[in-house]
Design an enzyme around this catalytic site. Structure first.
Site, mmCIF file in Angstrom:
data_model
loop_
_atom_site.group_PDB
_atom_site.id
_atom_site.type_symbol
_atom_site.label_atom_id
_atom_site.label_comp_id
_atom_site.label_asym_id
_atom_site.label_seq_id
_atom_site.Cartn_x
_atom_site.Cartn_y
_atom_site.Cartn_z
ATOM 1 N N THR A 25 5.223 -15.902 18.919
ATOM 2 C CA THR A 25 4.631 -14.565 19.040
ATOM 3 C C THR A 25 5.709 -13.510 18.863
ATOM 4 O OG1 THR A 25 2.771 -15.274 20.379
ATOM 5 C CG2 THR A 25 3.518 -13.016 20.725
ATOM 6 N N HIS A 178 -5.187 -23.528 18.892
ATOM 7 C CA HIS A 178 -4.310 -23.335 20.059
ATOM 8 C C HIS A 178 -5.073 -23.800 21.310
ATOM 9 C CE1 HIS A 178 -1.282 -22.013 22.688
ATOM 10 N NE2 HIS A 178 -1.021 -20.818 22.201
ATOM 11 N N ASN A 181 -1.031 -23.771 26.645
ATOM 12 C CA ASN A 181 -0.376 -22.610 27.271
ATOM 13 C C ASN A 181 -1.276 -21.682 28.077
ATOM 14 O OD1 ASN A 181 1.975 -23.592 26.303
ATOM 15 N ND2 ASN A 181 2.157 -22.164 24.589
ATOM 16 N N TYR A 183 -4.342 -20.606 27.626
ATOM 17 C CA TYR A 183 -5.314 -19.738 26.972
ATOM 18 C C TYR A 183 -6.720 -20.358 27.065
ATOM 19 C CZ TYR A 183 -1.091 -17.341 25.712
ATOM 20 O OH TYR A 183 0.112 -16.679 25.795
ATOM 21 N N ASN A 238 1.067 -19.325 32.098
ATOM 22 C CA ASN A 238 -0.126 -18.521 32.314
ATOM 23 C C ASN A 238 -1.003 -19.028 33.453
ATOM 24 O OD1 ASN A 238 0.353 -16.434 30.423
ATOM 25 N ND2 ASN A 238 -0.068 -17.889 28.784
HETATM 26 C C1 8OZ Z 1 4.987 -15.724 24.179
HETATM 27 C C2 8OZ Z 1 4.493 -14.438 24.347
HETATM 28 C C3 8OZ Z 1 3.158 -14.202 24.125
HETATM 29 C C4 8OZ Z 1 2.313 -15.229 23.749
HETATM 30 C C5 8OZ Z 1 2.016 -18.978 23.705
HETATM 31 C C6 8OZ Z 1 0.969 -17.398 22.221
HETATM 32 O O1 8OZ Z 1 2.730 -19.167 24.695
HETATM 33 C C7 8OZ Z 1 1.903 -17.613 23.140
HETATM 34 C C8 8OZ Z 1 2.802 -16.518 23.567
HETATM 35 C C9 8OZ Z 1 4.159 -16.751 23.788
HETATM 36 O O2 8OZ Z 1 1.370 -19.894 23.191
#
Ligand code: 8OZ
Length: 368
Positions: A25, A178, A181, A183, A238
């Protein structure tokens, strides 16, 4: 025994070597449109066997950070087309990472400034990046609302449309879902974020349902041989954790084995952090064995904190592909550096997120 530099195929993708640029990112896409210099940035790195783009929002609702790119508007797709042309002209292969952040977002970034969406109305204890007047700031994510079951088919469809546009319109060689992480898809998978009582919560089968529906929809649009998926069984990224990740992910890869995917991309340990987590042991060899035993033929890609010697060990131990993330920021010619054993340059962290060419397209290759 294979080396990092041997060609390999991942589904339909014929790759010149086993070195992959992991998604990174960079927050340089105002209005979700990749900048013109993104074509230069990716083409500079085209000697990788495979480039995976930065995470790219499949819809406005899917966006969780300022200035990340999207795949849902004409200008976004046109700009990505310039990127894929430049990479192909430089002899590379590139897939786009399909992203829905779920609850990792902020009302400022959402359609009509609404609440971000999630499996359950549980706020993530994590930050997102808002860029105001060019200055990035880390801010708390907003309280999400739980998605209604009748909204889920629309989300699955949105992934499918994005995948089709990525390949047919923007010229990508394929897509990566994806699923990692913390999401949206990872939020559905893991008990820490999913307290649903319908068909999408509770049992492993139910928690994996959305990820598998999305993967089936994407493969039916672009073909399994052009579809990869990224998973992170134990990362605390996250604020999403699962009470018992081994049986969950063993089940997920066994189901994925039936879809003839190009590759499975595994983040080992904590994303961007330790590869081993003493309080969260995980058997990655067993995960791979579960996939192969179920007939999975996709390439097995490993990632997280690899250096030259670890990457060589992973390939010697049977990994088909090794993905490097942060080293690719400051080392566009990473493949050549690995080939001759040259040291990696250190990047400037201050220019990781946001800004323009500085810290993006101005890192030189080794001089010859
Ligand atoms: C770092 C900053 C923002 C998003 C991920 C898409 O960790 C990210 C991400 C990484 O998969």
């Amino acid at each position: 025994m294979h080396t990092l530099f041997d060609p390999v195929h991942a589904g339909d993708l014929q790759l010149a070597n086993r070195i992959v640029m992991a998604p990174l990112t960079r927050n340089r896409s105002p209005n979700a449109i990749p900048p013109t210099i993104a074509a230069t940035y990716y083409a500079q790195r085209a000697s990788a066997g495979l480039l995976i783009t930065e995470a790219t929002a499949i819809s406005h609702q899917a966006q969780g950070y300022s200035d990340v790119p999207g795949l849902y508007g004409t200008e976004q797709l046109d700009s990505w087309k310039n990127v894929t042309h430049a990479v192909h002209a430089a002899g590379g292969k590139i897939v786009v990472q399909l992203w829905h952040v779920g609850r990792v977002s902020h009302t400022d970034l959402q359609p009509d400034n609404g609440a971000p969406v999630a499996p359950s109305a549980i706020t993530a204890k994590t930050k997102t990046v808002l860029i105001k007047d060019g200055v990035p700031a880390f801010v708390d994510t907003s309280a999400p609302r739980a998605l209604r079951a009748d909204e889920l088919p629309g989300i699955v469809h949105t992934y499918q449309v994005a995948a089709r546009n990525a390949v047919e319109t923007a010229g990508f060689d394929g897509v990566e879902i994806h699923g990692a992480n913390g999401y949206l898809l990872d939020q559905f998978l893991k008990t820490g974020a999913n307290q649903r009582t319908d068909d999408y919560g509770g049992s492993i089968e139910n928690r994996a349902r959305l990820l598998l529906e999305v993967t089936r929809a994407v493969t039916s649009a672009v073909g399994g041989g052009k579809t990869g998926i990224r998973l992170s069984p134990v990362t605390p990224a996250n604020d999403v954790v699962d009470a018992d990740p081994q049986p969950l992910f063993d089940y997920v890869v066994r189901e994925l084995a039936t879809l003839n995917l190009a590759y499975i991309h595994i983040i080992e340990g904590a994303t961007g952090g330790p590869r081993e987590l003493p309080d969260r042991p995980f058997d990655y060899a067993a995960l791979k064995a579960a996939y192969r035993e179920a007939g999975g033929k996709g390439a097995w890609m490993v990632n997280n904190g690899l250096d030259q010697s670890l990457a060589e060990k992973e390939v010697a131990a049977g990994a088909d592909l090794v993905a490097f993330g942060r080293p690719y920021i400051a080392n566009p010619d990473l493949v050549e550096r690995l080939r001759i054993g040259a040291p990696f340059s250190e990047g400037n962290k201050a220019t990781w997120y946001g800004g323009g060419a500085e810290g993006y397209t101005d890192y030189p290759a080794l001089s010859t």
